[in-house]
Design a protein around this motif. Structure first.
Motif, PDB file in Angstrom:
ATOM      1  N   GLU A  18      26.479  35.908  43.585  1.00  0.00           N
ATOM      2  CA  GLU A  18      26.547  36.477  42.237  1.00  0.00           C
ATOM      3  C   GLU A  18      27.603  37.580  42.172  1.00  0.00           C
ATOM      4  O   GLU A  18      28.380  37.659  41.220  1.00  0.00           O
ATOM      5  CB  GLU A  18      25.175  37.030  41.814  1.00  0.00           C
ATOM      6  N   LYS A  21      31.005  35.953  42.225  1.00  0.00           N
ATOM      7  CA  LYS A  21      31.332  35.359  40.919  1.00  0.00           C
ATOM      8  C   LYS A  21      31.791  36.424  39.934  1.00  0.00           C
ATOM      9  O   LYS A  21      32.760  36.231  39.204  1.00  0.00           O
ATOM     10  CB  LYS A  21      30.117  34.623  40.346  1.00  0.00           C
ATOM     11  N   ARG A  22      31.079  37.568  39.899  1.00  0.00           N
ATOM     12  CA  ARG A  22      31.460  38.648  38.990  1.00  0.00           C
ATOM     13  C   ARG A  22      32.829  39.207  39.353  1.00  0.00           C
ATOM     14  O   ARG A  22      33.664  39.452  38.485  1.00  0.00           O
ATOM     15  CB  ARG A  22      30.417  39.762  39.002  1.00  0.00           C
ATOM     16  N   ASN A  23      33.065  39.403  40.654  1.00  0.00           N
ATOM     17  CA  ASN A  23      34.367  39.903  41.097  1.00  0.00           C
ATOM     18  C   ASN A  23      35.475  38.920  40.752  1.00  0.00           C
ATOM     19  O   ASN A  23      36.567  39.317  40.357  1.00  0.00           O
ATOM     20  CB  ASN A  23      34.365  40.184  42.602  1.00  0.00           C
ATOM     21  N   TRP A  24      35.197  37.627  40.919  1.00  0.00           N
ATOM     22  CA  TRP A  24      36.197  36.597  40.598  1.00  0.00           C
ATOM     23  C   TRP A  24      36.572  36.661  39.121  1.00  0.00           C
ATOM     24  O   TRP A  24      37.744  36.668  38.778  1.00  0.00           O
ATOM     25  CB  TRP A  24      35.644  35.225  40.967  1.00  0.00           C
ATOM     26  N   LYS A  25      35.570  36.713  38.253  1.00  0.00           N
ATOM     27  CA  LYS A  25      35.835  36.761  36.812  1.00  0.00           C
ATOM     28  C   LYS A  25      36.626  38.007  36.449  1.00  0.00           C
ATOM     29  O   LYS A  25      37.556  37.954  35.643  1.00  0.00           O
ATOM     30  CB  LYS A  25      34.524  36.728  36.024  1.00  0.00           C
ATOM     31  N   LYS A  26      36.264  39.153  37.031  1.00  0.00           N
ATOM     32  CA  LYS A  26      36.955  40.401  36.747  1.00  0.00           C
ATOM     33  C   LYS A  26      38.409  40.336  37.228  1.00  0.00           C
ATOM     34  O   LYS A  26      39.326  40.741  36.504  1.00  0.00           O
ATOM     35  CB  LYS A  26      36.224  41.558  37.438  1.00  0.00           C
ATOM     36  N   ASN A  27      38.630  39.793  38.421  1.00  0.00           N
ATOM     37  CA  ASN A  27      39.988  39.688  38.961  1.00  0.00           C
ATOM     38  C   ASN A  27      40.842  38.738  38.131  1.00  0.00           C
ATOM     39  O   ASN A  27      42.011  39.036  37.856  1.00  0.00           O
ATOM     40  CB  ASN A  27      39.959  39.223  40.418  1.00  0.00           C
ATOM     41  N   ILE A  28      40.286  37.609  37.734  1.00  0.00           N
ATOM     42  CA  ILE A  28      41.036  36.645  36.927  1.00  0.00           C
ATOM     43  C   ILE A  28      41.426  37.271  35.591  1.00  0.00           C
ATOM     44  O   ILE A  28      42.556  37.122  35.122  1.00  0.00           O
ATOM     45  CB  ILE A  28      40.234  35.348  36.722  1.00  0.00           C
ATOM     46  N   SER A  29      40.512  37.982  34.974  1.00  0.00           N
ATOM     47  CA  SER A  29      40.792  38.634  33.698  1.00  0.00           C
ATOM     48  C   SER A  29      41.932  39.643  33.843  1.00  0.00           C
ATOM     49  O   SER A  29      42.850  39.680  33.022  1.00  0.00           O
ATOM     50  CB  SER A  29      39.540  39.329  33.172  1.00  0.00           C
ATOM     51  N   GLU A  32      45.251  37.735  34.403  1.00  0.00           N
ATOM     52  CA  GLU A  32      45.746  37.127  33.167  1.00  0.00           C
ATOM     53  C   GLU A  32      46.406  38.170  32.262  1.00  0.00           C
ATOM     54  O   GLU A  32      47.486  37.931  31.711  1.00  0.00           O
ATOM     55  CB  GLU A  32      44.603  36.444  32.419  1.00  0.00           C
TER      56      GLU A  32
END
Length: 77
Positions: A18, A21-29, A32
């Motif tokens: 979990e 997943k949160r770190n991945w979403k934050k890094n991708i954002s 971008e």
């Protein structure tokens, strides 16, 4: 007793996933937004060089992070 240890390992594994997943979403954002900003303000040549440098750095960092994460997971198992 071994069942409790196994259950705790599952919980920490779920928690770890979990967090990842949160770190991945934050890094991708972040990536971008940064890429858009740099792309909008750079010329074509600067943009190509910047993206290549970013890819090279990201690949190195991603490999290190993946290796460390895999090592940590294998230690837990």
């Amino acid at each position: 007793m071994s069942t409790c240890q196994y259950d705790n390992a599952d919980v920490s594994s779920d928690d770890e996933q979990e967090i990842m997943k949160r770190n991945w979403k934050k890094n991708i954002s972040t990536i971008e937004k940064t890429a858009f900003r740099e792309g909008a303000t750079s010329t074509k040549i600067e943009s190509d060089v910047m993206f290549q440098m970013g890819f090279d750095n990201g690949y190195k960092d991603g490999f290190k992070d993946g290796y460390n994460s895999g090592s940590y997971k294998s230690t837990l198992m």
